[in-house]
Design an enzyme around this catalytic site. Structure first.
Site, mmCIF file in Angstrom:
data_model
loop_
_atom_site.group_PDB
_atom_site.id
_atom_site.type_symbol
_atom_site.label_atom_id
_atom_site.label_comp_id
_atom_site.label_asym_id
_atom_site.label_seq_id
_atom_site.Cartn_x
_atom_site.Cartn_y
_atom_site.Cartn_z
ATOM 1 N N GLU A 51 44.775 44.479 30.692
ATOM 2 C CA GLU A 51 44.571 44.343 32.132
ATOM 3 C C GLU A 51 44.356 45.695 32.796
ATOM 4 O O GLU A 51 43.498 45.836 33.674
ATOM 5 C CB GLU A 51 45.759 43.616 32.769
ATOM 6 C CG GLU A 51 45.842 42.130 32.444
ATOM 7 C CD GLU A 51 44.664 41.350 32.995
ATOM 8 O OE1 GLU A 51 44.131 41.718 34.060
ATOM 9 O OE2 GLU A 51 44.279 40.358 32.350
ATOM 10 N N TYR A 136 48.071 41.616 41.465
ATOM 11 C CA TYR A 136 47.114 40.937 40.588
ATOM 12 C C TYR A 136 47.496 41.109 39.120
ATOM 13 O O TYR A 136 47.561 40.144 38.353
ATOM 14 C CB TYR A 136 45.694 41.462 40.820
ATOM 15 C CG TYR A 136 44.748 40.990 39.735
ATOM 16 C CD1 TYR A 136 44.209 39.712 39.774
ATOM 17 C CD2 TYR A 136 44.461 41.803 38.640
ATOM 18 C CE1 TYR A 136 43.394 39.248 38.754
ATOM 19 C CE2 TYR A 136 43.648 41.352 37.619
ATOM 20 C CZ TYR A 136 43.114 40.075 37.678
ATOM 21 O OH TYR A 136 42.328 39.617 36.662
ATOM 22 N N ASP A 154 40.946 37.151 41.884
ATOM 23 C CA ASP A 154 40.165 38.385 41.863
ATOM 24 C C ASP A 154 38.818 38.106 42.511
ATOM 25 O O ASP A 154 38.591 37.041 43.093
ATOM 26 C CB ASP A 154 40.020 38.933 40.441
ATOM 27 C CG ASP A 154 39.178 38.038 39.535
ATOM 28 O OD1 ASP A 154 38.766 36.924 39.970
ATOM 29 O OD2 ASP A 154 38.909 38.439 38.388
#
Length: 312
Positions: A51, A136, A154
């Site tokens: 990520e 996020y 997103d």
């Protein structure tokens, strides 16, 4: 999402029946998603590394770097013990973006070792306490590692929601999270979030590939049915979307799936706001068919009171 009274709904901005939509999207993802190595693991450290690396970096470029990083520092303990300059040097050598992401990841590994006994926390709230881990990323790790996250939102997900559900366009600055979470089936954040993000990346791009990518939401999608493919990151209408050329292509695809179709049945499949006597009705549809007939692609046959269309 199934509500307490047994009905299926996703609020004012979502579809009346979410169950079919959820099933269609998950089936599409299961059958045809792109393969990335971090999708084959539930190790939270490996997912966290992916990520952080994927922030503003093409996924195709991340694969080799991700594997090399984990070969060198396979655990949070190994990364925490590393010299920070080595981590930053690796980051720079692999063109992974801002070097502060490397320093934050290094500090996060040290936090895990000192504050969490070497175990990466499971919840978005706890994950957000790690250095450099925003809402996020925290939610993504909770979802993909522990299947315990909320809906991930997103840019790709915003684009899907904005195009698919007309109601969300009512606000100048919409909050996508309520709708995204209503659409999330209980206990499936891992596969669902992957599926929505994949849809935005593969099918619902800035210039969408609805038919080519066989988007599973076409039946419910406001943009697909009306031709209005604007989105938060697409402020002006792509020239192809909503054009006669796009609808002609849709006609050819539909007729390719059926031996023949009656005129009005075809019209309703081409666009949701088709009404036989309306602005987008038989006259409009016959104009498209006339263009296609001139190109030698379709034939219209009159059988008593029935008008039937087929490919040449």
């Amino acid at each position: 999402m199934t509500t307490g009274d047994g009905s299926d709904r996703a609020g004012a901005t979502g579809p009346a029946d979410t169950t079919a939509l959820q099933t269609a999207l998950v089936d599409w993802y299961t059958d045809s998603h792109r393969s990335f190595p971090w999708r084959e693991t539930t190790d939270p450290y490996e997912i966290l590394v992916s990520e952080v690396m994927s922030q503003q970096t093409q996924l195709s470029r991340v694969i080799d770097a991700w594997r090399a990083f984990l070969d060198r520092w396979p655990t949070t303990a190994a990364l925490a013990a590393a010299d920070r300059s080595d981590v930053v040097g690796f980051w720079s050598a692999h063109s992974l973006g801002y070097n502060n992401r490397a320093t934050h990841l290094h500090e996060a590994a040290q936090q895990v070792e000192t504050d969490y006994d070497g175990a990466i926390p499971r919840t978005p709230a706890e994950l957000s306490e790690l250095m450099g881990v925003g809402p996020y990323t925290a939610n993504a790790v909770a979802s993909f590692a522990f299947n315990a996250g909320n809906a991930v939102v997103d840019t790709n997900v915003k684009r899907v929601l904005y195009r698919a559900f007309e109601g969300i366009r009512d606000d100048d600055d919409p909050d996508y999270r309520p709708l995204a979470n209503e659409l999330l089936p209980d206990g499936t954040s891992r596969v669902w979030n992957n599926a929505v993000m994949e849809l935005g990346a593969v099918a619902c791009q800035q210039t969408p590939r609805c038919d080519e990518a066989e988007c599973p939401l076409r039946e419910w999608c406001h943009a697909y049915q009306t031709g209005d493919f604007t989105a938060p990151d697409v402020p002006t209408q792509p020239s192809f979307e909503g054009s006669r050329r796009q609808f002609r292509g849709r006609i050819v695809r539909l007729l390719g799936e059926h031996d023949e179709m009656e005129l009005d049945a075809l019209g309703h499949r081409v666009r949701v706001d088709y009404t036989p006597d309306g602005e987008y009705g038989r006259e409009w549809l016959r104009g498209l068919l006339s263009d296609l007939a001139d190109d030698g692609l379709v034939r219209t046959e009159y059988r008593g009171e029935r008008t039937v269309v087929r490919l040449e």
